[in-house]
Design a protein around this motif. Structure first.
Motif, PDB file in Angstrom:
ATOM      1  N   ARG A 169       0.845  -1.201   0.000  1.00 19.60           N
ATOM      2  CA  ARG A 169       0.000   0.000   0.000  1.00 19.60           C
ATOM      3  C   ARG A 169       0.875   1.244   0.000  1.00 19.60           C
ATOM      4  O   ARG A 169       0.532   2.264  -0.616  1.00 19.60           O
ATOM      5  CB  ARG A 169      -0.938  -0.003   1.201  1.00 19.60           C
ATOM      6  CG  ARG A 169      -1.898   1.191   1.206  1.00 19.60           C
ATOM      7  CD  ARG A 169      -2.925   1.124   2.320  1.00 19.60           C
ATOM      8  NE  ARG A 169      -2.319   1.150   3.633  1.00 19.60           N
ATOM      9  CZ  ARG A 169      -2.410   0.168   4.517  1.00 19.60           C
ATOM     10  NH1 ARG A 169      -3.086  -0.924   4.232  1.00 19.60           N
ATOM     11  NH2 ARG A 169      -1.818   0.267   5.704  1.00 19.60           N
ATOM     12  N   ASP A 170       2.020   1.176   0.691  1.00 20.32           N
ATOM     13  CA  ASP A 170       2.934   2.318   0.712  1.00 20.32           C
ATOM     14  C   ASP A 170       3.455   2.634  -0.689  1.00 20.32           C
ATOM     15  O   ASP A 170       3.733   3.799  -1.009  1.00 20.32           O
ATOM     16  CB  ASP A 170       4.126   2.023   1.639  1.00 20.32           C
ATOM     17  CG  ASP A 170       3.703   1.853   3.085  1.00 20.32           C
ATOM     18  OD1 ASP A 170       2.618   2.365   3.440  1.00 20.32           O
ATOM     19  OD2 ASP A 170       4.439   1.207   3.852  1.00 20.32           O
ATOM     20  N   TYR A 171       3.568   1.611  -1.526  1.00 21.21           N
ATOM     21  CA  TYR A 171       4.038   1.818  -2.903  1.00 21.21           C
ATOM     22  C   TYR A 171       2.910   2.354  -3.794  1.00 21.21           C
ATOM     23  O   TYR A 171       3.116   3.257  -4.601  1.00 21.21           O
ATOM     24  CB  TYR A 171       4.564   0.502  -3.481  1.00 21.21           C
ATOM     25  CG  TYR A 171       5.031   0.617  -4.922  1.00 21.21           C
ATOM     26  CD1 TYR A 171       6.275   1.171  -5.228  1.00 21.21           C
ATOM     27  CD2 TYR A 171       4.228   0.174  -5.973  1.00 21.21           C
ATOM     28  CE1 TYR A 171       6.703   1.277  -6.548  1.00 21.21           C
ATOM     29  CE2 TYR A 171       4.647   0.284  -7.291  1.00 21.21           C
ATOM     30  CZ  TYR A 171       5.881   0.834  -7.578  1.00 21.21           C
ATOM     31  OH  TYR A 171       6.306   0.956  -8.891  1.00 21.21           O
ATOM     32  N   VAL A 172       1.717   1.799  -3.609  1.00 23.32           N
ATOM     33  CA  VAL A 172       0.578   2.181  -4.456  1.00 23.32           C
ATOM     34  C   VAL A 172       0.073   3.580  -4.104  1.00 23.32           C
ATOM     35  O   VAL A 172      -0.225   4.392  -4.992  1.00 23.32           O
ATOM     36  CB  VAL A 172      -0.556   1.143  -4.324  1.00 23.32           C
ATOM     37  CG1 VAL A 172      -1.834   1.641  -5.004  1.00 23.32           C
ATOM     38  CG2 VAL A 172      -0.121  -0.185  -4.930  1.00 23.32           C
ATOM     39  N   THR A 296      -4.306   0.663  -7.423  1.00 23.52           N
ATOM     40  CA  THR A 296      -3.253   0.192  -8.326  1.00 23.52           C
ATOM     41  C   THR A 296      -2.176   1.260  -8.434  1.00 23.52           C
ATOM     42  O   THR A 296      -2.433   2.454  -8.250  1.00 23.52           O
ATOM     43  CB  THR A 296      -3.805  -0.106  -9.732  1.00 23.52           C
ATOM     44  OG1 THR A 296      -4.320   1.104 -10.290  1.00 23.52           O
ATOM     45  CG2 THR A 296      -4.897  -1.147  -9.687  1.00 23.52           C
ATOM     46  N   SER A 297      -0.970   0.826  -8.772  1.00 21.76           N
ATOM     47  CA  SER A 297       0.141   1.772  -8.923  1.00 21.76           C
ATOM     48  C   SER A 297      -0.130   2.700 -10.097  1.00 21.76           C
ATOM     49  O   SER A 297      -0.663   2.292 -11.132  1.00 21.76           O
ATOM     50  CB  SER A 297       1.449   1.013  -9.145  1.00 21.76           C
ATOM     51  OG  SER A 297       1.332   0.098 -10.220  1.00 21.76           O
ATOM     52  N   SER A 298       0.232   3.958  -9.928  1.00 23.52           N
ATOM     53  CA  SER A 298      -0.075   4.964 -10.942  1.00 23.52           C
ATOM     54  C   SER A 298       0.860   4.886 -12.149  1.00 23.52           C
ATOM     55  O   SER A 298       0.516   5.350 -13.232  1.00 23.52           O
ATOM     56  CB  SER A 298      -0.002   6.361 -10.323  1.00 23.52           C
ATOM     57  OG  SER A 298       1.282   6.583  -9.746  1.00 23.52           O
ATOM     58  N   LYS A 299       2.032   4.287 -11.969  1.00 24.46           N
ATOM     59  CA  LYS A 299       3.033   4.293 -13.033  1.00 24.46           C
ATOM     60  C   LYS A 299       2.607   3.453 -14.225  1.00 24.46           C
ATOM     61  O   LYS A 299       2.460   3.942 -15.342  1.00 24.46           O
ATOM     62  CB  LYS A 299       4.370   3.799 -12.484  1.00 24.46           C
ATOM     63  CG  LYS A 299       5.558   4.067 -13.400  1.00 24.46           C
ATOM     64  CD  LYS A 299       6.861   3.736 -12.691  1.00 24.46           C
ATOM     65  CE  LYS A 299       8.056   4.091 -13.583  1.00 24.46           C
ATOM     66  NZ  LYS A 299       9.344   3.762 -12.911  1.00 24.46           N
ATOM     67  N   HIS A 300       2.394   2.151 -13.994  1.00 31.38           N
ATOM     68  CA  HIS A 300       1.990   1.257 -15.090  1.00 31.38           C
ATOM     69  C   HIS A 300       0.867   0.309 -14.683  1.00 31.38           C
ATOM     70  O   HIS A 300       0.555  -0.622 -15.426  1.00 31.38           O
ATOM     71  CB  HIS A 300       3.186   0.445 -15.586  1.00 31.38           C
ATOM     72  CG  HIS A 300       4.254   1.263 -16.237  1.00 31.38           C
ATOM     73  ND1 HIS A 300       4.093   1.860 -17.473  1.00 31.38           N
ATOM     74  CD2 HIS A 300       5.503   1.598 -15.815  1.00 31.38           C
ATOM     75  CE1 HIS A 300       5.200   2.515 -17.800  1.00 31.38           C
ATOM     76  NE2 HIS A 300       6.068   2.374 -16.807  1.00 31.38           N
ATOM     77  N   GLN A 301       0.264   0.522 -13.515  1.00 35.40           N
ATOM     78  CA  GLN A 301      -0.832  -0.322 -13.037  1.00 35.40           C
ATOM     79  C   GLN A 301      -0.460  -1.806 -12.970  1.00 35.40           C
ATOM     80  O   GLN A 301      -1.297  -2.682 -13.192  1.00 35.40           O
ATOM     81  CB  GLN A 301      -2.096  -0.147 -13.900  1.00 35.40           C
ATOM     82  CG  GLN A 301      -2.728   1.220 -13.828  1.00 35.40           C
ATOM     83  CD  GLN A 301      -2.019   2.227 -14.732  1.00 35.40           C
ATOM     84  OE1 GLN A 301      -1.729   1.928 -15.877  1.00 35.40           O
ATOM     85  NE2 GLN A 301      -1.746   3.393 -14.212  1.00 35.40           N
TER      86      GLN A 301
END
Length: 425
Positions: A169-172, A296-301
């Motif tokens: 979650r800290d990354y997302v 989801t991660s904003s960079k590449h999901q």
């Protein structure tokens, strides 16, 4: 666009992680589980018991596991509410024939054992002693991630089912912190025969007795109901992990805390507080997670979080595990649709998945508020607006809880996929 899903990595070998692997495997999507602990084995009582309602049992039945879990569980249909005079004042359905399944109460570890065995029988890899530390690289085709032992792995998609204290979650969503709400449940297990159940009070279980001293819960455990979870909620201050661990370990202190005002409780509650089994004593701090802008991660999901990592639901509704199972089943169905339909885009699939799941969680949080208020003394309930307290209306509206227990997950997803395909032809 995720044109191919070669493999999915799952961080966390708890209930959500195991269920995610089973859902993906059923839809022919290769996956692996990585768990930080060195074993999944533990005594049945070590992590308490939980409720499974029809919405989750339908998913477990789809995996072919319902009958195995039922044999380990106590089956029931309602939770009952009693006032300070021990008169039954309401009931709340958690299952029943109208929803296809009775609710089940099962030890968390027993349920985890069933899920773990099912994963192993299907050849799903489970790697233990793998503590996730960081995402090393995320591209439009894969994600590379690292463990505390220095090793790395690569996957098409990384799923974080690593719970309320999630590192993924800290990354997302960097900077979002879980928040302790100032309350915790103190629970323990008591032999049912020890309870002084009064005659003429029409006691049915599980039950919540509402008093000026708070709510006292009694919920059967084991297949035959020969044991009972007993417990109440208490206010606590937040503390660091080391201090929490000290609190958890101080069984005598916990017993003193819960029995401090023992004479105020009805006799059935007092009987449950006598000779408390210290080994079964647990503390369950209540945490909340702010409504996340994205799962989801904003960079590449390529990184997704679900279950308690994405939405911590207080235990009041008994829906924590059930909603995690809905998360994984809906995500797996959408990933399968993505594999089979080249016109679908990964970004829109993830947006749709988060929307239907967040809408669902929002409804659950409203129900949680209503049921939390249901645990207040009746005098305080009467001061609240009518819509803030849940009331059984099933006599007039038999489908009152169908929205919760009979969700049309697959139908909703299939209709969305068909609609998207029709628009692009």
């Amino acid at each position: 666009m995720l044109s191919s899903i070669e493999n999915v990595a799952i961080i966390g070998g708890g209930l959500a992680g195991m269920a995610a692997a089973l859902a993906l495997h059923e839809l022919s999507i290769k996956c692996s589980i990585y768990e930080m602990r060195d074993t999944n084995a533990a005594p049945p009582r070590s992590s308490g018991a939980l409720m499974l309602s029809p919405n989750s049992l339908k998913i477990l039945d789809r995996f072919g596991l319902y009958s195995k879990i039922e044999k380990l569980s106590y089956a029931f249909d309602y939770v009952y509410y009693k006032n300070a005079n021990e008169e039954t004042v309401d009931r709340y359905p958690l299952g029943g024939k109208a929803f296809g399944y009775n609710a089940l109460r099962v030890y968390r570890q027993d349920l985890l054992d069933v899920l773990c065995t099912a994963c192993l029988e299907r050849g799903i890899p489970i790697q233990l002693s793998k503590k996730f530390t960081e995402v090393v690289e995320e591209t439009s085709t894969h994600v590379v991630f690292k463990f505390a032992d220095g090793t790395t792995e690569k996957a098409s998609l990384l799923i974080g089912s690593d719970g309320i204290h999630s590192k993924l979650r800290d990354y997302v969503t960097p900077g979002v912190e879980k928040k302790f709400v100032g309350m915790a449940a103190l629970t323990w297990e008591v032999p049912t025969q020890q309870l002084r159940i009064p005659e003429g009070k029409d006691y049915k279980f599980p039950t919540t007795v509402l008093t000026a001293n708070g709510a006292f819960v009694l919920a059967p455990q084991r297949v035959d109901g020969s044991a009972m979870l007993a417990g109440t909620q208490v206010p606590l201050e937040d503390r660091g992990r080391e201090e929490w661990n000290k609190l958890f370990a101080d069984k005598e202190g916990l017993v003193k805390r819960v029995t401090a005002n023992i004479d105020i409780w009805p006799d059935i509650a007092r009987s449950g507080m006598e000779n408390i089994d210290r080994d079964s004593m647990n503390v369950w701090p209540f945490y909340a997670i702010p409504r996340l802008p994205n799962w989801t991660s904003s960079k590449h999901q390529r990184v997704v979080i679900l279950g308690d990592a994405a939405h911590a639901i207080p235990p009041t509704t008994g829906q924590g595990a059930s909603q995690a199972f809905e998360d994984v089943m809906s995500l797996a169905l959408l990933l399968s649709a993505l594999k089979e339909n080249e016109r679908l885009k990964w970004e829109e699939v993830l947006q749709f998945w988060q929307k239907i799941r967040q809408d669902r969680i929002d409804d659950l949080l409203l129900l949680t508020k209503q049921l939390n208020n249901k645990r207040l003394p009746l005098e305080k309930q009467k001061l609240l607006p009518k819509e803030d307290v849940w009331v059984d209306e099933s006599a007039e509206n038999p489908n009152q809880m169908a929205w919760l227990y009979n969700p049309k997950i697959e139908e909703t997803i299939n209709n969305w996929v068909k609609d998207k395909a029709a628009r692009k032809t």
